[in-house]
Motif scaffolding. Structure first.
Motif, short mmCIF file in Angstrom:
data_model
loop_
_atom_site.label_atom_id
_atom_site.label_comp_id
_atom_site.label_asym_id
_atom_site.label_seq_id
_atom_site.Cartn_x
_atom_site.Cartn_y
_atom_site.Cartn_z
N VAL A 4 6.54 6.21 9.86
CA VAL A 4 7.69 5.75 9.07
C VAL A 4 7.58 4.24 8.93
O VAL A 4 7.47 3.52 9.92
CB VAL A 4 9.00 6.15 9.77
N VAL A 5 7.59 3.77 7.66
CA VAL A 5 7.36 2.35 7.40
C VAL A 5 8.59 1.77 6.72
O VAL A 5 9.01 2.24 5.66
CB VAL A 5 6.11 2.16 6.52
N ALA A 6 9.15 0.73 7.33
CA ALA A 6 10.35 0.10 6.77
C ALA A 6 9.99 -1.15 5.96
O ALA A 6 10.81 -1.66 5.23
CB ALA A 6 11.32 -0.25 7.89
N GLY A 7 8.77 -1.61 6.10
CA GLY A 7 8.37 -2.84 5.41
C GLY A 7 8.00 -2.57 3.96
O GLY A 7 8.17 -1.46 3.45
N ASP A 8 7.48 -3.61 3.33
CA ASP A 8 7.13 -3.52 1.91
C ASP A 8 5.96 -2.55 1.71
O ASP A 8 4.89 -2.74 2.28
CB ASP A 8 6.75 -4.92 1.42
N PRO A 9 6.15 -1.53 0.87
CA PRO A 9 5.07 -0.56 0.65
C PRO A 9 3.78 -1.19 0.14
O PRO A 9 2.68 -0.79 0.52
CB PRO A 9 5.65 0.40 -0.40
N LEU A 10 3.92 -2.20 -0.72
CA LEU A 10 2.73 -2.80 -1.32
C LEU A 10 1.87 -3.48 -0.25
O LEU A 10 0.65 -3.28 -0.20
CB LEU A 10 3.17 -3.80 -2.40
N ALA A 11 2.51 -4.25 0.61
CA ALA A 11 1.77 -4.93 1.68
C ALA A 11 1.15 -3.89 2.61
O ALA A 11 0.01 -4.04 3.06
CB ALA A 11 2.71 -5.85 2.45
N HIS A 12 1.88 -2.81 2.86
CA HIS A 12 1.37 -1.79 3.77
C HIS A 12 0.13 -1.11 3.19
O HIS A 12 -0.85 -0.86 3.89
CB HIS A 12 2.46 -0.76 4.06
N VAL A 13 0.18 -0.83 1.90
CA VAL A 13 -0.97 -0.16 1.27
C VAL A 13 -2.18 -1.10 1.24
O VAL A 13 -3.31 -0.67 1.47
CB VAL A 13 -0.60 0.33 -0.14
N ARG A 14 -1.92 -2.36 0.99
CA ARG A 14 -3.04 -3.32 1.00
C ARG A 14 -3.69 -3.35 2.37
O ARG A 14 -4.92 -3.39 2.49
CB ARG A 14 -2.57 -4.70 0.57
N ALA A 15 -2.89 -3.27 3.42
CA ALA A 15 -3.44 -3.25 4.78
C ALA A 15 -4.18 -1.94 5.03
O ALA A 15 -5.27 -1.94 5.63
CB ALA A 15 -2.30 -3.44 5.79
N LEU A 16 -3.62 -0.82 4.55
CA LEU A 16 -4.29 0.48 4.73
C LEU A 16 -5.68 0.48 4.09
O LEU A 16 -6.63 1.02 4.63
CB LEU A 16 -3.47 1.59 4.06
N LYS A 17 -5.74 -0.15 2.91
CA LYS A 17 -7.02 -0.17 2.19
C LYS A 17 -8.08 -0.97 2.95
O LYS A 17 -9.28 -0.76 2.74
CB LYS A 17 -6.84 -0.75 0.78
N GLU A 18 -7.63 -1.88 3.80
CA GLU A 18 -8.57 -2.67 4.59
C GLU A 18 -9.10 -1.88 5.79
O GLU A 18 -10.08 -2.26 6.41
CB GLU A 18 -7.89 -3.95 5.10
N GLN A 19 -8.39 -0.80 6.13
CA GLN A 19 -8.83 0.00 7.28
C GLN A 19 -9.86 1.03 6.82
O GLN A 19 -9.82 1.49 5.69
CB GLN A 19 -7.63 0.74 7.90
N PRO A 20 -10.76 1.41 7.72
CA PRO A 20 -11.71 2.47 7.35
C PRO A 20 -10.95 3.78 7.14
O PRO A 20 -9.93 4.02 7.77
CB PRO A 20 -12.65 2.56 8.56
N GLY A 21 -11.44 4.59 6.23
CA GLY A 21 -10.78 5.88 5.98
C GLY A 21 -11.16 6.41 4.62
O GLY A 21 -11.95 5.80 3.89
N GLY A 22 -10.56 7.54 4.28
CA GLY A 22 -10.86 8.19 3.02
C GLY A 22 -9.83 7.82 1.95
O GLY A 22 -9.10 6.84 2.07
N GLY A 23 -9.79 8.66 0.91
CA GLY A 23 -8.88 8.41 -0.20
C GLY A 23 -7.42 8.53 0.22
O GLY A 23 -7.07 9.25 1.15
N ILE A 24 -6.59 7.77 -0.47
CA ILE A 24 -5.15 7.77 -0.18
C ILE A 24 -4.45 8.43 -1.36
O ILE A 24 -4.63 8.04 -2.52
CB ILE A 24 -4.64 6.33 0.01
N TRP A 25 -3.63 9.43 -1.02
CA TRP A 25 -2.89 10.18 -2.05
C TRP A 25 -1.47 9.64 -2.14
O TRP A 25 -0.73 9.70 -1.16
CB TRP A 25 -2.88 11.66 -1.66
N LEU A 26 -1.11 9.14 -3.32
CA LEU A 26 0.29 8.83 -3.57
C LEU A 26 0.94 10.11 -4.08
O LEU A 26 0.68 10.55 -5.20
CB LEU A 26 0.41 7.69 -4.61
N CYS A 27 1.76 10.70 -3.22
CA CYS A 27 2.43 11.96 -3.57
C CYS A 27 3.59 11.68 -4.52
O CYS A 27 3.87 12.44 -5.43
CB CYS A 27 2.91 12.62 -2.26
N GLY A 28 4.30 10.60 -4.30
CA GLY A 28 5.43 10.24 -5.13
C GLY A 28 6.50 9.61 -4.27
O GLY A 28 6.28 9.34 -3.09
N GLY A 29 7.70 9.41 -4.83
CA GLY A 29 7.97 9.71 -6.23
C GLY A 29 7.84 8.49 -7.14
O GLY A 29 7.05 7.57 -6.88
N GLY A 30 8.69 8.53 -8.18
CA GLY A 30 8.60 7.52 -9.21
C GLY A 30 8.95 6.12 -8.74
O GLY A 30 8.33 5.15 -9.19
#
Ligand SMILES: NC(=O)c1ccc[n+]([C@@H]2O[C@H](COP(=O)([O-])OP(=O)(O)OC[C@H]3O[C@@H](n4cnc5c(N)ncnc54)[C@H](OP(=O)(O)O)[C@@H]3O)[C@@H](O)[C@H]2O)c1
Length: 206
Positions: free
Chosen positions: A118-144
């Motif tokens: 559960v993430v309370a911080g800014d989604p954009l910053a969190h995703v940028r950090a996730l992309k820096e970590q090793p791993g596979g594709g990230i699925w944005l399920c939603g929503g709008g």
């Protein structure tokens, strides 16, 4: 040091964020009540999900179909709290236990489930950090709403276009966005009338 960093990023394939989502012909991912049962749930387009994107099926459906392998595209799923709520209200506080499951909320006390991040911080910053970590594709399920916030980091769209008009509802991207132009990268028609349309944003370098 810079050269070393460049080499490292070239060696490691960047994780990408894909908005893989079902949408009506008029651009809604759910009707005004938040439901999407107007979208056909059987047919060859569903068979294609089972065969090609089995990780996007909820845990109980996977169990029923005997699917327990790793994801073919994604190892992580991102949900806005209102998307998460749909499963939670049906007794599924973690609909995707086979994936790293990240839920964004501004009220972290309102979201809980086994294995959820559960993430309370800014989604954009969190995703940028996730992309820096090793791993596979990230699925944005939603929503709008979450998609609007994450738009600058969305690398690809797979829109499962359903032959349905909803008139009003939850928009595919719900917010003020500096919308990039899109380049279509694939198109596929199913006999059920569903089409999968893939796009990537055309971003100017820098
Ligand atoms: N057709 C499909 O494939 C599909 C897929 C997914 C979802 N859906 C539908 O989409 C609907 C939900 O979409 P939605 O657009 O209403 O909501 P959403 O994007 O799922 O969730 C929005 C929530 O995310 C949290 N959040 C945290 N930071 C945010 C930020 N910076 N910007 C925006 N949200 C942030 C907030 O939660 P808090 O309010 O807790 O603070 C906000 O209310 C549901 O009806 C679901 O059925 C359809």
């Amino acid at each position: 040091v810079v050269e070393h960093d460049i080499r490292r990023s070239q060696e490691r394939e960047m994780r990408t964020l894909t908005y893989f989502v079902a949408v009506s012909v008029d651009g809604f991912i759910a009707d005004a009540a938040g439901a999407f049962d107007a979208f056909p749930m059987q047919g060859p387009h569903i068979d294609a999900i089972v065969a090609e994107y089995p990780e996007t099926l909820p845990g109980p459906v996977r169990a029923q179909l005997g699917l327990d392998g790793p994801g073919r595209h994604f190892d992580t799923v991102l949900q806005g709290r209102r998307t998460w709520q749909v499963g939670a209200d049906q007794g599924l506080p973690n609909a995707y236990p086979h994936l790293r499951n990240v839920v964004f909320t501004r009220s972290p006390g309102a979201v809980a489930g086994p294995g959820l991040e559960v993430v309370a911080g800014d989604p954009l910053a969190h995703v940028r950090a996730l992309k820096e970590q090793p791993g596979g594709g990230i699925w944005l399920c939603g929503g709008g709403a979450l998609a609007a916030r994450l738009l600058p980091e969305i690398d690809g769209f797979v829109l499962k276009l359903n032959p349905v008009l909803l008139g009003r509802g939850v928009p595919l991207v719900d917010g003020e966005v500096p919308a990039p132009a899109l380049e279509r990268t694939a198109a596929r028609d199913f006999p059920s009338g569903v089409s999968w349309l893939s796009y990537r944003p055309v971003r100017s370098p820098g």
